[in-house]
Motif scaffolding. Structure first.
Motif, PDB file in Angstrom:
ATOM      1  N   SER A 190      43.070  54.391  56.005  1.00 52.30           N
ATOM      2  CA  SER A 190      42.182  54.616  54.864  1.00 52.30           C
ATOM      3  C   SER A 190      42.372  53.537  53.802  1.00 52.30           C
ATOM      4  O   SER A 190      41.397  52.938  53.315  1.00 52.30           O
ATOM      5  CB  SER A 190      42.420  56.006  54.268  1.00 52.30           C
ATOM      6  N   VAL A 191      43.613  53.261  53.431  1.00 49.48           N
ATOM      7  CA  VAL A 191      43.870  52.250  52.407  1.00 49.48           C
ATOM      8  C   VAL A 191      43.591  50.854  52.950  1.00 49.48           C
ATOM      9  O   VAL A 191      43.161  49.961  52.207  1.00 49.48           O
ATOM     10  CB  VAL A 191      45.308  52.374  51.876  1.00 49.48           C
ATOM     11  N   ALA A 192      43.794  50.640  54.256  1.00 50.67           N
ATOM     12  CA  ALA A 192      43.461  49.342  54.853  1.00 50.67           C
ATOM     13  C   ALA A 192      41.959  49.074  54.758  1.00 50.67           C
ATOM     14  O   ALA A 192      41.531  47.959  54.442  1.00 50.67           O
ATOM     15  CB  ALA A 192      43.916  49.297  56.308  1.00 50.67           C
ATOM     16  N   ILE A 193      41.149  50.091  55.018  1.00 52.00           N
ATOM     17  CA  ILE A 193      39.692  49.946  54.878  1.00 52.00           C
ATOM     18  C   ILE A 193      39.334  49.674  53.422  1.00 52.00           C
ATOM     19  O   ILE A 193      38.529  48.784  53.111  1.00 52.00           O
ATOM     20  CB  ILE A 193      38.965  51.206  55.393  1.00 52.00           C
ATOM     21  N   LEU A 194      39.932  50.424  52.512  1.00 53.30           N
ATOM     22  CA  LEU A 194      39.649  50.235  51.094  1.00 53.30           C
ATOM     23  C   LEU A 194      40.038  48.833  50.638  1.00 53.30           C
ATOM     24  O   LEU A 194      39.286  48.177  49.891  1.00 53.30           O
ATOM     25  CB  LEU A 194      40.408  51.286  50.277  1.00 53.30           C
ATOM     26  N   THR A 195      41.194  48.355  51.072  1.00 54.51           N
ATOM     27  CA  THR A 195      41.630  47.013  50.697  1.00 54.51           C
ATOM     28  C   THR A 195      40.677  45.964  51.245  1.00 54.51           C
ATOM     29  O   THR A 195      40.381  44.961  50.582  1.00 54.51           O
ATOM     30  CB  THR A 195      43.059  46.754  51.223  1.00 54.51           C
ATOM     31  N   ALA A 196      40.175  46.181  52.456  1.00 51.70           N
ATOM     32  CA  ALA A 196      39.275  45.208  53.075  1.00 51.70           C
ATOM     33  C   ALA A 196      37.938  45.111  52.351  1.00 51.70           C
ATOM     34  O   ALA A 196      37.337  44.037  52.283  1.00 51.70           O
ATOM     35  CB  ALA A 196      39.053  45.568  54.550  1.00 51.70           C
ATOM     36  N   VAL A 197      37.437  46.223  51.798  1.00 53.85           N
ATOM     37  CA  VAL A 197      36.101  46.212  51.193  1.00 53.85           C
ATOM     38  C   VAL A 197      36.132  45.949  49.691  1.00 53.85           C
ATOM     39  O   VAL A 197      35.083  45.744  49.082  1.00 53.85           O
ATOM     40  CB  VAL A 197      35.354  47.541  51.457  1.00 53.85           C
ATOM     41  N   THR A 198      37.323  45.959  49.079  1.00 51.96           N
ATOM     42  CA  THR A 198      37.422  45.816  47.626  1.00 51.96           C
ATOM     43  C   THR A 198      37.803  44.389  47.253  1.00 51.96           C
ATOM     44  O   THR A 198      38.793  43.862  47.763  1.00 51.96           O
ATOM     45  CB  THR A 198      38.475  46.787  47.057  1.00 51.96           C
ATOM     46  N   PRO A 199      37.056  43.722  46.360  1.00 56.62           N
ATOM     47  CA  PRO A 199      37.429  42.383  45.906  1.00 56.62           C
ATOM     48  C   PRO A 199      38.811  42.384  45.263  1.00 56.62           C
ATOM     49  O   PRO A 199      39.220  43.379  44.639  1.00 56.62           O
ATOM     50  CB  PRO A 199      36.343  42.041  44.868  1.00 56.62           C
ATOM     51  N   LYS A 200      39.524  41.279  45.404  1.00 55.46           N
ATOM     52  CA  LYS A 200      40.901  41.224  44.939  1.00 55.46           C
ATOM     53  C   LYS A 200      41.029  41.527  43.460  1.00 55.46           C
ATOM     54  O   LYS A 200      41.982  42.184  43.036  1.00 55.46           O
ATOM     55  CB  LYS A 200      41.496  39.843  45.233  1.00 55.46           C
ATOM     56  N   GLU A 201      40.045  41.089  42.659  1.00 56.16           N
ATOM     57  CA  GLU A 201      40.145  41.305  41.215  1.00 56.16           C
ATOM     58  C   GLU A 201      39.986  42.771  40.822  1.00 56.16           C
ATOM     59  O   GLU A 201      40.313  43.153  39.697  1.00 56.16           O
ATOM     60  CB  GLU A 201      39.103  40.456  40.481  1.00 56.16           C
ATOM     61  N   ASN A 202      39.503  43.613  41.732  1.00 59.36           N
ATOM     62  CA  ASN A 202      39.349  45.050  41.457  1.00 59.36           C
ATOM     63  C   ASN A 202      40.285  45.917  42.286  1.00 59.36           C
ATOM     64  O   ASN A 202      40.212  47.145  42.223  1.00 59.36           O
ATOM     65  CB  ASN A 202      37.904  45.489  41.724  1.00 59.36           C
ATOM     66  N   ARG A 203      41.145  45.270  43.070  1.00 62.44           N
ATOM     67  CA  ARG A 203      41.953  46.016  44.028  1.00 62.44           C
ATOM     68  C   ARG A 203      42.955  46.935  43.359  1.00 62.44           C
ATOM     69  O   ARG A 203      43.151  48.082  43.775  1.00 62.44           O
ATOM     70  CB  ARG A 203      42.659  45.036  44.967  1.00 62.44           C
ATOM     71  N   GLY A 204      43.617  46.453  42.321  1.00 61.91           N
ATOM     72  CA  GLY A 204      44.607  47.278  41.637  1.00 61.91           C
ATOM     73  C   GLY A 204      43.990  48.534  41.056  1.00 61.91           C
ATOM     74  O   GLY A 204      44.572  49.613  41.119  1.00 61.91           O
TER      75      GLY A 204
END
Length: 463
Positions: free
Chosen positions: A120-134
């Motif tokens: 779940s978090v791997a999918i979220l990390t993949a679809v979220t731009p780095k500047e909004n990941r945190g």
């Protein structure tokens, strides 16, 4: 792979948040419902601990192989399979008529959980731009802590009104919502094509983890040392085998060639080793030593996760702008202080003091969690997201298992096979104080391991 639409990102975030809520909700509710379970199923103190530990052990044994399978066969597919298993196992837990049947269903729950924890978090990390990941990870952490908040409170109500089985029935509607959202996703996320899952190495890893944790838990007293040694030896051989494998289950360079990821993972191990069993032992303390009802104990214990839920999104957003390792280090310091405050807990400790200690602990854990995850995942290539987060989750679950195993060992030394009750408050308090001292030292050590990392250079490649 095309960039996902904003609607798809929101759907993934919502799905991940609900999935992140379910497991801690169950764990928190179980802590409150344990006395009722023990009375109904005639559980010993050790068996009470295994209601949580069996789930964690099964999940930890399969997490890294499951993460690797998700990178190869598809993260969405593995997520859906895992949540089906988790939901069905929840039904079996609710229908269990004996302690062994309940523990078996909890093992199945853990196996299902392993399949969706990392994906779940791997999918979220993949679809979220780095500047909004945190910020996104902060909302997921807030969902975890909201589950921990609702778990003791609703668990107490469900247990008092409908019986302890209602704790498990509550997972069914949540599972239906998550599976509906996951089925609507049309994109699949995976790593490079052509790689294979190493089944023998996966089995070696799972068996080694089980042996190690059985040894550390002391459940089989005469075999504890041999089991722990066999498990440690198996993990050593697993790492050597992985270093030579064409398609390794776990990429050892994540730990040996990536200091940011390595220290983030080890600090997570210390954090959860120090903090996880606090809720378990406080639940028993409040009900047996203080005479609180399940609902009253749940309301008081909810103070900690409320603070975690409120401050986690803020800490995650801050980690997008400041070095996440420094924020996580401060969180470890506050966590150590919060744990140490319980050293004076006794039969007449003022409730406001206990609430303050829980608030301090919750604030420290909020400062640590999402910044630590952000630091670790930002140091990893996208094609390794599933196995990287699975390994990070393994550190978390190993810490949780070690925390519970340590409490069970202390119970074994101080209480033996005595069934806990109001008449055993003194032995429980002795056990609690010893655990608090050990956990405080672990959390303090985590300050220094967290400071060892440096802010990673951005790692952004095509998933």
């Amino acid at each position: 792979m095309p960039n996902p639409s904003p609607d798809a990102r929101r759907a993934v975030l919502f799905m991940t948040m609900i999935a992140a809520f379910a497991t801690p909700f169950t764990l928190g509710a179980i802590n409150i419902a344990l006395p009722s379970m023990a009375l109904d199923l005639e559980l010993t103190p050790a068996q009470m601990g295994w209601v949580s530990l069996s789930f964690l052990l099964a999940a930890c044994a399969l997490l890294i192989p499951a993460g690797r399978a998700a990178d190869i066969y598809g993260r969405r597919r593995v997520f859906i399979i895992g949540y089906y298993i988790f939901t069905i196992a929840s039904i079996l837990c609710a229908l269990s008529a004996t302690g062994p049947l309940l523990l078996a269903a909890r093992v199945l729950q853990g196996l299902g959980g392993a399949l969706f924890f990392g994906t779940s978090v791997a999918i979220l990390t993949a679809v979220t731009p780095k500047e909004n990941r945190g910020r996104a990870l902060g909302w997921v952490a807030a969902s975890v802590y909201t589950g921990l908040t609702a778990g003791p409170f609703l668990g107490g109500i469900l247990s008092a009104v409908f019986g302890w089985r209602a704790v498990f029935w509550a997972n069914v509607p949540l599972g239906m919502i998550v599976l509906f959202l996951a089925a609507r996703l049309r994109t699949e996320w995976k790593g490079p094509e052509g790689e294979k899952l190493d089944i023998p190495s996966s089995a070696l890893y799972a068996v080694s983890i089980v042996l190690l944790m059985l040894g550390l838990s002391g459940v089989l007293k005469t075999l504890s040392v041999p089991l722990a040694a066999a498990g440690a030896g198996g993990l050593w051989y697993f790492m050597r085998r992985e270093a030579r494998a064409a398609h390794p289950v776990f990429h050892s360079e994540l730990l040996f060639d990536n200091p940011v990821y390595a220290w983030s993972s080890f600090t997570a191990l210390l954090n959860y080793s120090a903090s996880f069993a606090i809720g378990f032992i406080l639940s028993l303390y409040l009900q047996y030593a203080r005479g609180l009802s399940p609902v009253q104990a749940g309301l008081l214990l909810a103070v900690q996760p409320v603070f975690m839920a409120v401050f986690s999104p803020l800490a995650g957003r801050l980690s997008d702008r400041r070095a996440p390792g420094g924020i996580a280090s401060a969180g470890m310091g506050v966590t150590a202080a919060g744990i140490l405050m319980f050293i004076v807990a006794g039969p007449s400790t003022p409730v406001p003091y206990l609430a303050l200690a829980l608030a301090v602990l919750g604030f420290g854990l909020a400062l640590f969690s999402s910044p630590n995850t952000n630091a670790a995942m930002s140091a990893v290539e996208p094609r390794r997201y599933s196995v990287a987060y699975a390994a990070l989750s393994t550190m978390r679950l190993t810490g949780q298992m070690f925390s519970m195993a340590l409490v069970l060992l202390i119970f074994s030394m101080v209480l033996g096979k005595t069934r806990l009750g109001p008449g055993d408050a003194e032995g429980l308090l002795t056990s609690m104080r010893l655990a608090v001292i050990i956990f405080s030292v672990m959390a303090a050590a985590g300050i220094f391991t967290s400071l060892r990392r440096r802010r990673p250079a951005p790692v952004e490649m095509t998933a």
